[in-house]
Design an enzyme around this catalytic site. Structure first.
Site, PDB file in Angstrom:
ATOM      1  N   GLU A 260       0.866  -1.012   0.009  1.00  0.00           N
ATOM      2  CA  GLU A 260      -0.088  -0.049  -0.027  1.00  0.00           C
ATOM      3  C   GLU A 260       0.917   1.269  -0.027  1.00  0.00           C
ATOM      4  O   GLU A 260       1.783   1.394   0.898  1.00  0.00           O
ATOM      5  CB  GLU A 260      -0.945  -0.009   1.216  1.00  0.00           C
ATOM      6  N   CYS A 297      -3.126   7.804   4.804  1.00  0.00           N
ATOM      7  CA  CYS A 297      -3.003   7.380   3.536  1.00  0.00           C
ATOM      8  C   CYS A 297      -4.241   7.784   2.848  1.00  0.00           C
ATOM      9  O   CYS A 297      -4.120   7.543   1.622  1.00  0.00           O
ATOM     10  CB  CYS A 297      -2.617   5.956   3.651  1.00  0.00           C
TER      11      CYS A 297
END
Lengths: 504, 504
Positions: A260, A297
């Site tokens: 990720e 994020c």
């Protein structure tokens, strides 16, 4: 020097081993404790021990795995206060409720969900057992046959931590050993977490090297570990440059890496009715881009606003809020300088800085920052202006039509999330934009900021490259996150005695 | 010059376009028809058309997709005889029952299973719909947002064909457009298949570029297509060198590539009771390694036999059968020379040739071949001797204990299949070997040769690298094969009007 946890025991490096220390972001001062930078010899030993553990785990049943995960959660819960305090000290993230409650609950909640998933052998479980009586062909999903190397990020020292977070929980639930690499910005937190895991492991019947933990290593040695035959998969959350480096090494080795990496999480707004909605959106967006110092994020760093008037009002409302906000505390000195450089590069590309933009003290703080750009400039410099800047900053893009918004959306890279926002009861037709956004993001939201990531089975925390390394998976949400660390296995005409219990 | 099928219509290249022709393997003579080698300009046009089709498919419902797949199967069925005859002419594979019945039934059966999967929106379908009322967070799996590039192998001109085989069926079922690249060894077969698909497409409401088909391209242009932004995934079945080339390009582009590449499919035998079982195993293995000229990806090319007496008897029995068998007809002249070179390299590594080994005529035939090697030599030269040789050949490895068999198994690369074989009612404990084999193969078999691959939901035709490019998937067996060409999608707080019907 603090110890590492390898092959079932804690060992302390000798004084010649290179070491590092953490920092207090609030003051910019170094912290006292020293942690070893593990050598390639040590990492080789770790890999060998993990391979043995992987073989031994083949004979361990789901009940033992599940009870281990539950015990990890219990031991962590018992140490909640010192762990949260250490995480606060090392990261500067708010102690309460962020670390001590929200993120801690999420960490132990994930572990308990993973414990439940580990013992679930039903037809709808991640194991997906199929028994075809007619052909004698059965199938399920099982462990990888090697270790999962977990590497957590700087910004979630608990819920995404390599030794106790989501990747750890998912990898263990599937029956894999874990090699967890700590993050150099919060080694004290990692040590406390690993100690709880070590206690739970000692109480269990799992092989001693089911979980191993080291604090740090040189990049070259880390890459060697990624390509080690004992490592069957990698789970990584972090920055794009590191992620792409891991991807290249893992790809060459034929090892799946679940990465990720980065996302700007665009928001598209069109408010055609109640102007008070502008205020609601400004409140939501300003709050979301500054949350946790803007270091999520899923921070919605890019806001595309359709309509001159809305953009005008929104810009004023957001600017007012950001100017009144306290500076965001960043995780590291490097993060602070990258924040300033990011804003400079956006200004160089034609964005106007409406407020903020400066690094301030004490420690590593940054002013909440609003950038703004017109459609023409955005279009011309999109590859720069649609990038992620870590920290409390957002860019507002003014466009005069939905068609222009759709046009920009078409040029977006893969994203973790994308959001559309209109007045409730409005008449905006999001259909054409949603058609463009849907395949470009893992999670699509409406009238909701993406910073919260609920740990529920319907969550997708994933997305197309380069937001992640593979679009087919999620790193949050059980049992789906376990899929990354399990493989389909077919048993064709195999005797009952050789089958797992759930296929007999 | 034969036409290609791009952007909804058939077009014929001009006479300056480079071209190729097929061969008759039975005679080694060239066939008359000429087929174009598509240029990079044409492939670019194909990619653009596919991207448009991908966007347009977002508004097409499952019923239209399912009915298209069903119609493809119907049109193929109507042309069964000429298609099977053409495939026989171009590949030399047996017309009946292999091509006209077995493989043809499999091809249309897969399409009909995919049609059923396409319209299945239930809770256990590949779409995996989850509606979480409490949080308003929903999820499902949907198309990739770009084209699937399918590239089929030389050895299954129907069931694995790029334009009508398993990858095609799975990609379309998930709602993706397909760019299908034909195989240069059977272009006439591909043309007939693509014509049926074209007719079904014209009768449907799908976008015209939902399926495009070209015969061949230069490798460099093919790699450019793999890295084209319009290509969201690749489905490939073929040789390892080509597969690894595609993998490298796809990895660099961040594009998932599902590659089925190579496997030696080891069999481990220990017969401790009834010696007539030796005869049964010899019959099964000799049949399996010569089936289809020994050109199955699941051909069990390696047989490890525990016990001197069994190995001795088995060697004699297999040799007797192979000597009495007709030469195997290979797909290409290159395949014939690679067969001979493969056997030479095994002999150079210390294997003894008991029978066969020569290329014979007419056309491209090869003698059924038995190689044999002792444990010591096998161990020393394992990386050579455990490789796949395409064609009618197997190697028998003699070991004197189960421990030695386990030791060899530990050094195996990832495999599509692995098999254990003992006398029925025997007392062999396969447990330790199965622990080693299980994570090294996709499908584990007992007392059954792996050449048959049933298209059932419990099938796994996949395995660890380098048998495939990713261990988490299967290319055969619906609905699981669709997972490769679908991604998880989360809908967080999204209005009903923007949701797919099955999430409302």
């Amino acid at each position: 020097m603090q110890p590492v946890f390898t092959a079932g025991s804690w060992s302390t490096a000798d004084s010649t081993t290179p070491s590092f220390h953490a920092w207090n972001p609030s003051t910019g001062e170094p912290l006292d404790e020293r942690y070893p930078i593990s050598t390639s010899v040590e990492l080789d030993r770790v890999a060998s021990a993990a391979l043995d553990a992987s073989a031994a785990l083949a004979d361990i049943g789901p009940a033992d795995v599940g009870s281990f995960l539950g015990r990890v959660a219990d031991h962590l819960d018992a140490e909640r206060e010192p762990i949260a305090r250490m995480a606060h000290l090392e990261t500067g993230l708010p102690l309460s409720p962020r670390l001590a409650e929200v993120e801690f609950d999420r960490m132990v909640g994930q572990l308990r969900q993973a414990a439940a998933a580990a013992v679930d052998v039903g037809g709808t479980s991640w194991r997906r057992p199929i028994v075809d009586e007619a052909t004698g062909i059965r199938s399920d999903r099982g462990p990888l046959g090697g270790a999962v190397l977990t590497i957590g990020p700087n910004n979630f020292p608990l819920a995404f931590h390599a030794v106790a977070g989501g990747d750890f929980a998912a990898a263990i639930a599937a029956g894999n050993p874990v090699i967890a690499k700590g993050h150099p910005l919060h080694p004290g937190t990692g040590l406390l977490l690993a100690q709880c895991v070590g206690v739970a492991l000692a109480e269990s019947d799992l092989p001693p090297a089911t979980v191993q933990y080291f604090h740090h290593c040189n990049p070259a040695d880390g890459f060697d570990l990624v390509r080690h035959p004992a490592v069957a998969a990698v789970g990584f959350t972090g920055g794009r440059a590191t992620g792409l480096g891991i991807k290249q090494v893992a790809d060459e080795a034929g090892t799946p890496a679940y990465l990720e990496m980065s996302s700007v999480n665009p928001v598209f707004a069109s408010i055609d009715t109640d102007p008070s909605e502008v205020e609601a959106l400004a409140e939501a967006w300003a709050g979301s881009i500054t949350l946790g110092g803007g270091q999520f994020c899923t921070k919605p760093g890019l806001l595309v606003v359709v309509g001159e008037k809305t953009a005008e009002d929104l810009g004023i409302a957001v600017e007012t809020k950001l100017v009144a906000s306290a500076p965001g505390l960043l995780l590291s000195e490097r993060g602070q300088s990258e924040f300033v450089e990011g804003i400079e590069s956006f200004e160089a590309a034609g964005a106007r800085r409406r407020c903020g933009g400066r690094a301030v003290g004490p420690g590593w703080r940054a002013e909440p920052t609003l950038l703004e750009v017109d459609h023409e400039t955005a279009k011309r410099r999109w590859s720069t202006l649609s990038q992620e800047i870590f920290g409390p900053v957002g860019i507002l893009v003014r466009v005069d039509s939905m068609a222009a918004a759709v046009d920009l959306a078409r040029s977006l890279e893969g994203q973790l999330t994308a959001t559309v926002w209109s007045s409730s009861g409005g008449t905006v037709d999001w259909g054409p934009l949603v058609d463009v956004l849907r395949p470009r993001c893992g999670r699509l939201l409406e009238r909701k900021m993406p910073t919260g990531v609920a740990v529920v089975p319907s969550m997708v925390h994933g997305g197309p490259y380069p937001s992640t390394g593979h679009p087919g998976f999620t790193s949050v949400g059980l049992p789906a996150s376990i899929e990354r660390f399990s493989v389909p296995r077919c048993w064709d005409g195999v005797s009952e005695v050789l089958l797992p219990a759930w296929l007999r």
